[in-house]
Scaffold this active site. Structure first.
Site, short mmCIF file in Angstrom:
data_model
loop_
_atom_site.label_atom_id
_atom_site.label_comp_id
_atom_site.label_asym_id
_atom_site.label_seq_id
_atom_site.Cartn_x
_atom_site.Cartn_y
_atom_site.Cartn_z
N ASP A 13 0.83 -1.20 0.00
CA ASP A 13 0.00 0.00 0.00
C ASP A 13 0.87 1.26 0.00
OD1 ASP A 13 -2.27 1.51 0.03
OD2 ASP A 13 -2.72 1.19 2.15
N ASN A 61 -10.08 -3.32 -7.47
CA ASN A 61 -9.21 -2.40 -8.21
C ASN A 61 -9.66 -2.20 -9.65
OD1 ASN A 61 -6.13 -3.42 -6.52
ND2 ASN A 61 -7.55 -1.76 -6.04
#
Length: 252
Positions: A13, A61
């Site tokens: 991340d 995503n």
């Protein structure tokens, strides 16, 4: 003190924030992340980690802008092609978790298949790339598989359920590292992380390196895993003296 975790998983991340801090497009952060990926793979391999799982692209995503998604598909394909032979030489078995969506380019799908076939017999470490992955989807698919196999409800156990998950030989995750300081599971390997230890280093993923990975391993070793049990009572000096006296009496 714990030893080296058998299975480490990383939620990679912070790519977008890394780029924003430098006034760069988000794609620059993704591109910079490749160096961190390779460094962490090498560090895990050197440390004796047997299973390493990396969260590269989630089912959610796909909702990102099309240009960014297209860039990620090209980046993953380039990374696979560039490092396939090195991973094979290291004795690393490569597997992918997910890879079901028809929007995945055919060329990338072929390269993924080729990499898995090339490295399928390796035994030094298993690298699992979660790509087009969703933990909830995996659980739903396992339930559907049990229904298709007409397994009676009373025969469904945790062990038998796990056998219907993708890559059922994957052991439970011991340690999850999520970079950038965010503290969320994000639908990642939900079944396998049930009793994992979590560490949230604040460093953004593109800056994450072997030294950071080793710090996380060191922090893991200092923890006590109880799996719902209570901690073992500490051994006091009085306990040790009594044990020594009992041992002495047993020899007389």
């Amino acid at each position: 003190m714990l030893g080296v975790p058998r299975h480490v998983a990383c939620v990679m991340d912070g790519n977008g924030r890394w780029a924003a801090q430098r006034s760069l497009p988000r794609t620059a952060g993704h591109r910079a992340a490749e160096a961190a990926v390779i460094d962490v793979i090498e560090a895990a391999h050197a440390a004796g980690v047997q299973w390493l799982s990396l969260y590269a692209f989630s089912t959610e995503n796909w909702s990102r802008p099309g240009r960014e998604v297209d860039f990620l598909m090209r980046l993953v394909r380039g990374t696979v092609r560039k490092h396939a032979l090195t991973l094979h030489a290291r004795g690393i078995r490569c597997r992918f978790l997910g890879v079901r969506d028809p929007r995945i380019p055919q060329g990338l799908g072929r390269d993924i298949t080729d990499l898995m076939e090339l490295t399928g017999g390796n035994k030094r470490m298993t690298l699992t790339v979660a790509f087009d992955h969703g933990g909830r989807r995996d659980i739903v698919e396992a339930a559907r598989s049990l229904i298709r196999d007409q397994v009676p409800a009373e025969e469904v156990t945790e062990d038998s359920f796990a056998l219907h998950l993708p890559h059922p030989d994957t052991p439970d995750v011991d340690l999850v590292i999520r970079t950038s300081g965010e503290q969320r599971i994000s639908n990642f390997m939900l079944w396998q992380v049930a009793y994992a230890e979590w560490i949230f280093p604040r460093v953004l993923w593109p800056d994450f390196r072997a030294a950071h990975f080793q710090e996380c391993l060191d922090a893991y070793r200092r923890r006590e895993r109880r799996f719902g049990d209570v901690p073992a009572p500490a051994t006091t000096r009085k306990d040790l003296d009594e044990q020594q006296h009992a041992h002495h009496r047993s020899w007389h």
